[in-house]
Design an enzyme around this catalytic site. Structure first.
Site, PDB file in Angstrom:
ATOM      1  N   THR A   1       0.739  -1.102   0.142  1.00 14.88           N
ATOM      2  CA  THR A   1      -0.069  -0.007   0.053  1.00 14.88           C
ATOM      3  C   THR A   1       0.973   1.209   0.173  1.00 14.88           C
ATOM      4  O   THR A   1       0.315   2.320  -0.326  1.00 14.88           O
ATOM      5  CB  THR A   1      -1.063   0.315   1.091  1.00 14.88           C
ATOM      6  OG1 THR A   1      -0.233   0.010   2.246  1.00 14.88           O
ATOM      7  CG2 THR A   1      -1.811  -1.314   1.247  1.00 14.88           C
TER       8      THR A   1
ATOM      9  N   VAL B   1      -2.308   4.371  -0.729  1.00 15.75           N
ATOM     10  CA  VAL B   1      -3.576   3.708  -1.277  1.00 15.75           C
ATOM     11  C   VAL B   1      -3.659   2.497  -0.446  1.00 15.75           C
ATOM     12  O   VAL B   1      -3.362   1.490  -0.667  1.00 15.75           O
ATOM     13  CB  VAL B   1      -3.573   3.366  -2.711  1.00 15.75           C
ATOM     14  CG1 VAL B   1      -4.838   2.903  -3.177  1.00 15.75           C
ATOM     15  CG2 VAL B   1      -3.264   4.546  -3.557  1.00 15.75           C
ATOM     16  N   HIS B   2      -4.115   3.007   0.992  1.00 16.66           N
ATOM     17  CA  HIS B   2      -4.273   1.715   1.918  1.00 16.66           C
ATOM     18  C   HIS B   2      -5.480   0.894   1.916  1.00 16.66           C
ATOM     19  O   HIS B   2      -5.662  -0.179   1.004  1.00 16.66           O
ATOM     20  CB  HIS B   2      -4.102   2.289   3.097  1.00 16.66           C
ATOM     21  CG  HIS B   2      -2.899   3.180   3.807  1.00 16.66           C
ATOM     22  ND1 HIS B   2      -1.713   2.309   3.445  1.00 16.66           N
ATOM     23  CD2 HIS B   2      -2.565   4.321   4.024  1.00 16.66           C
ATOM     24  CE1 HIS B   2      -0.808   2.886   4.191  1.00 16.66           C
ATOM     25  NE2 HIS B   2      -1.356   4.196   4.391  1.00 16.66           N
ATOM     26  N   ASP B   3      -6.454   1.265   2.077  1.00 16.98           N
ATOM     27  CA  ASP B   3      -8.009   0.453   2.235  1.00 16.98           C
ATOM     28  C   ASP B   3      -8.322   0.074   0.659  1.00 16.98           C
ATOM     29  O   ASP B   3      -8.690  -1.114   0.667  1.00 16.98           O
ATOM     30  CB  ASP B   3      -8.962   1.005   3.044  1.00 16.98           C
ATOM     31  CG  ASP B   3      -8.733   0.994   4.543  1.00 16.98           C
ATOM     32  OD1 ASP B   3      -7.596   0.352   4.782  1.00 16.98           O
ATOM     33  OD2 ASP B   3      -9.296   1.700   5.015  1.00 16.98           O
TER      34      ASP B   3
END
Length: 320
Positions: A197, A243-245
């Site tokens: 991420t 851009v994690h989740d």
């Protein structure tokens, strides 16, 4: 046929970005949203989930989950990153209808998995407390869930080891005992952690163009990201956010975006390294080995960033 998911979340700015992504993707059917403490209190996270579900006509069932971790003392909401109520400067109306299922999140997960054997993927982007409680409530759930995909953890790939401590990622740190139970249970888990991420980035320019090209949804993502980008700018001096989740949603939509490796995973549950995730990725025999009795799990170690960003763009613009 679209992949059925239950989205376990603590909305959360990037959670909101991920919820809209899952809603937009034609090959994902988000049948349920379960809430958990984390980025906000369980009250705020549940109100935010209901607000997003209603505002954008997602059509998902919402079920309220855990208000705190299994064992450790609560860390508290991450207001410095997500704002006082979780969505930055946007606040769900105080009179937002809280239309939730009467079942708790763990019971809802269990009953949905049993009603649709082999069809439900649990996508968890907050602390893993609800999933651990589902295992406690119904140990046989491992035989009914298709897959578990989580955003969390860090294994040191690409130089990424932690964001809440030198070795721990925030979702795992919030409830390490739950994470260890989830990773060692006999169901297939894919971990989409900081290793990938942090390799993907929504730039300020990308979000500006999304605002201009994706109608009301693009404007909302731009609005909700202002607080988030301020944090990133002040703390690490960049214009944009990782851009994690949404990366966990991207994995469900197109696993070919990622490179994975296999091996059992354990979580440190005490001491200064609490929340650290460690994978045994070799076949070597060790006299002292508390990894090998558990099933091998998938850990994402590489990502095709440009393809992921294009998939997000195309999906969100389609909602306009």
């Amino acid at each position: 046929m679209a992949q059925k998911i239950i989205f376990d979340t603590d909305p959360g700015i990037d959670d909101a970005m991920a919820l809209l992504f899952a809603h937009a993707l034609p090959n994902i059917d988000m049948v349920g949203i379960t809430t958990v403490f984390g980025n906000g209190t369980i009250e705020d996270c549940t109100r935010n989930a209901c607000y997003l579900n209603d505002r954008f006509n997602m059509g998902a069932t919402v079920a309220r989950g855990a208000e705190g971790p299994l064992t450790r003392d609560p860390v508290g909401p991450t207001t410095v990153v997500h704002g006082e109520h979780g969505l930055g400067t946007i606040e769900a109306p105080a009179d937002q209808p809280i239309n939730i299922d009467p079942r708790s999140a763990p019971v809802y997960m269990s009953e949905m998995a049993r009603a649709h054997p082999g069809e439900i993927t649990l996508v968890a982007v907050g602390p893993l407390t609800n999933l651990a409680l589902a295992l406690e409530y119904d140990p046989e759930i491992v035989n009914y869930v298709k897959e578990v995909v989580i955003m969390g953890a860090a294994f040191g790939e690409n130089g990424h080891r932690g964001n809440i401590s030198p070795v721990a990622e925030a979702n795992i740190y919030d409830d390490p005992h739950a994470a260890d139970l989830v990773f060692t249970a006999d169901w297939p888990v894919t971990i989409v952690g900081l290793d990938v991420t942090h390799q993907s980035f929504f730039s300020g320019d990308y979000l500006d163009k999304l605002r201009d090209g994706a109608g009301d949804v693009g404007q909302f993502i731009w609005d909700v990201s202002r607080f988030y980008l301020k944090f990133y700018s002040e703390r690490i001096g960049v214009d944009g956010c990782h851009v994690h989740d949404p990366s966990a949603v991207a994995y469900v939509a197109d696993p070919s975006l990622f490179i994975t490796r296999q091996g059992p995973v354990r979580v440190v549950t005490e001491g200064p390294a609490i929340g650290m995730t460690i994978q045994k990725s070799d076949d070597q025999f060790y006299h002292h080995d508390q990894w090998s009795p558990s099933r091998a799990q998938n850990v994402c170690v590489g990502v095709e960033n440009e393809r992921l960003l294009q998939l997000y763009w195309d999906s969100i613009v389609s909602l306009a």
